[in-house]
Design an enzyme around this catalytic site. Structure first.
Site, PDB file in Angstrom:
ATOM      1  N   SER A 129       0.856  -1.190   0.000  1.00  0.00           N
ATOM      2  CA  SER A 129       0.000   0.000   0.000  1.00  0.00           C
ATOM      3  C   SER A 129       0.893   1.240   0.000  1.00  0.00           C
ATOM      4  CB  SER A 129      -0.900   0.011   1.238  1.00  0.00           C
ATOM      5  OG  SER A 129      -0.102   0.219   2.395  1.00  0.00           O
ATOM      6  N   ASP A 157      -0.626  -1.383  -4.186  1.00  0.00           N
ATOM      7  CA  ASP A 157      -2.005  -1.700  -3.796  1.00  0.00           C
ATOM      8  C   ASP A 157      -2.758  -0.387  -3.530  1.00  0.00           C
ATOM      9  OD1 ASP A 157      -4.130  -3.324  -3.035  1.00  0.00           O
ATOM     10  OD2 ASP A 157      -3.411  -3.570  -0.973  1.00  0.00           O
ATOM     11  N   HIS A 158      -3.943  -0.248  -4.074  1.00  0.00           N
ATOM     12  CA  HIS A 158      -4.782   0.948  -3.871  1.00  0.00           C
ATOM     13  C   HIS A 158      -4.022   2.244  -4.123  1.00  0.00           C
ATOM     14  CE1 HIS A 158      -8.266  -1.217  -2.478  1.00  0.00           C
ATOM     15  NE2 HIS A 158      -7.465  -1.955  -1.749  1.00  0.00           N
ATOM     16  N   GLY A 187     -10.200  -6.027   6.226  1.00  0.00           N
ATOM     17  CA  GLY A 187     -10.172  -6.255   7.678  1.00  0.00           C
ATOM     18  C   GLY A 187     -11.163  -7.346   8.064  1.00  0.00           C
ATOM     19  N   GLY A 205      -9.908  -7.806   0.331  1.00  0.00           N
ATOM     20  CA  GLY A 205     -10.482  -8.212   1.624  1.00  0.00           C
ATOM     21  C   GLY A 205     -10.500  -9.717   1.775  1.00  0.00           C
ATOM     22  N   SER A 255      -9.109 -11.731   3.760  1.00  0.00           N
ATOM     23  CA  SER A 255      -8.995 -12.325   5.105  1.00  0.00           C
ATOM     24  C   SER A 255     -10.374 -12.588   5.683  1.00  0.00           C
ATOM     25  CB  SER A 255      -8.275 -11.367   6.064  1.00  0.00           C
ATOM     26  OG  SER A 255      -6.971 -11.116   5.627  1.00  0.00           O
TER      27      SER A 255
END
Ligand code: 13P
Length: 287
Positions: free
Chosen positions: A50, A85-86, A179, A208, A210
């Site tokens: 990120s 990332d992003h 998250g 996402g 996880s």
């Protein structure tokens, strides 16, 4: 092996109905654990960074140089992509100049016209340098690096417009959240994923990653997800293993306080989590 872009590995995964793991890195130990896990399991991998993590680690160039040098030192032979990332618009352009081999421009917060214009400019900068590009439509819920998203479902019409720009893979909001997933989470919207996947006809990225039940991840891969992003689960396993080490007073025994010893249980835990993900995503032995 040199860093590669993520285009070919994702295209192969998309055709073969498995997914490439995108594992976020946070520091040197993380990057080493990701590389070791990929090499030991003969899995192509994407190291995601990120903008916040880049800043923490000393900038885009530090991250790129560290990854390149580690790969040479560790004799890594599996395909590895280094991916922003992003990324913001400026960040994506800067990463292209710093040695990244893949970038995400995340324009989901813009109106679709501006998202398309800026995505097109990022593609124009990245592709001549052989850098792959990820774009985003809809939004991923939750908070990442201080950016809070409400989780808006992506529109299949936007998927058609944005893939026409020549992007290599597409992140889409399908009810996924960065998250932990709340207890009342409704699950992935697999129907919408199917529509988007059909409209885009390129690998879809599941952010996402996880905490999504394994069955839903597998169904999502069947429907066209070819890259799954995982960060929080590695952070949790690193923290739990480190906590266990300290709670057992191991840092107070001999030279247990040496950071090379202190970080070892956490690094091993990251590797174990990555292995579980590679198994789930079906990318073991695909290098
Ligand atoms: P998690 O932290 O929920 O695994 O999400 C990671 C991610 O999507 C990075 O882009």
């Amino acid at each position: 092996m040199k860093l590669v872009n993520a285009k070919d590995m994702i295209a192969k995964a998309y055709a073969g109905k498995y997914a490439i793991a995108h594992i976020n890195t946070n520091n040197l130990e993380w990057t080493k654990a990701i590389l070791e896990a990929a090499q030991e399991n003969k899995a192509p991998i994407i190291i995601g960074v990120s903008e916040g993590a880049c800043k923490y680690m000393g900038g885009y160039k530090t991250v790129a140089d560290m990854t390149i040098d580690l790969m040479a030192h560790m004799n890594i032979t599996v395909p590895v992509a280094l991916h922003l990332d992003h990324g913001t618009y400026e960040g994506a352009l800067a990463a292209c100049d710093a040695g990244f081999t893949s970038v995400m421009f995340d324009g989901h917060h813009l109106d679709i016209a501006e998202n398309l214009t800026k995505t097109e400019k990022v593609v124009a900068k990245a592709h001549p340098k052989n850098i792959s590009v990820e774009a985003e439509i809809g939004s991923i819920g939750g908070e990442e690096d201080g950016v809070v998203g409400n989780g808006e479902l992506a529109d299949p019409k936007d998927a058609i417009s944005i893939t026409k720009l020549g992007i290599d893979f597409l992140a889409a909001g399908i009810g996924n959240i960065h998250g932990a997933y709340p207890a009342n989470w409704k699950g992935l919207n697999l129907e919408r994923l199917g529509e988007i996947s059909k409209a885009a006809n390129i690998g879809i990225v599941l952010h996402g990653g996880s905490g999504i039940p394994d069955g839903q991840v597998k169904e999502a891969i069947e429907l066209g997800v070819a890259k799954v992003n995982v960060n929080t689960e590695c952070q949790l396993s690193f923290a739990a293993a480190t906590r266990k080490y300290i709670e057992a007073n191991k840092d107070q025994q001999g030279k247990g306080f040496d950071p090379r010893k202190l970080f070892k249980p956490g690094s091993d835990a990251i590797k174990a989590t990555i292995k579980e993900k590679l198994e789930l995503f079906g990318s073991i032995n695909k290098a």
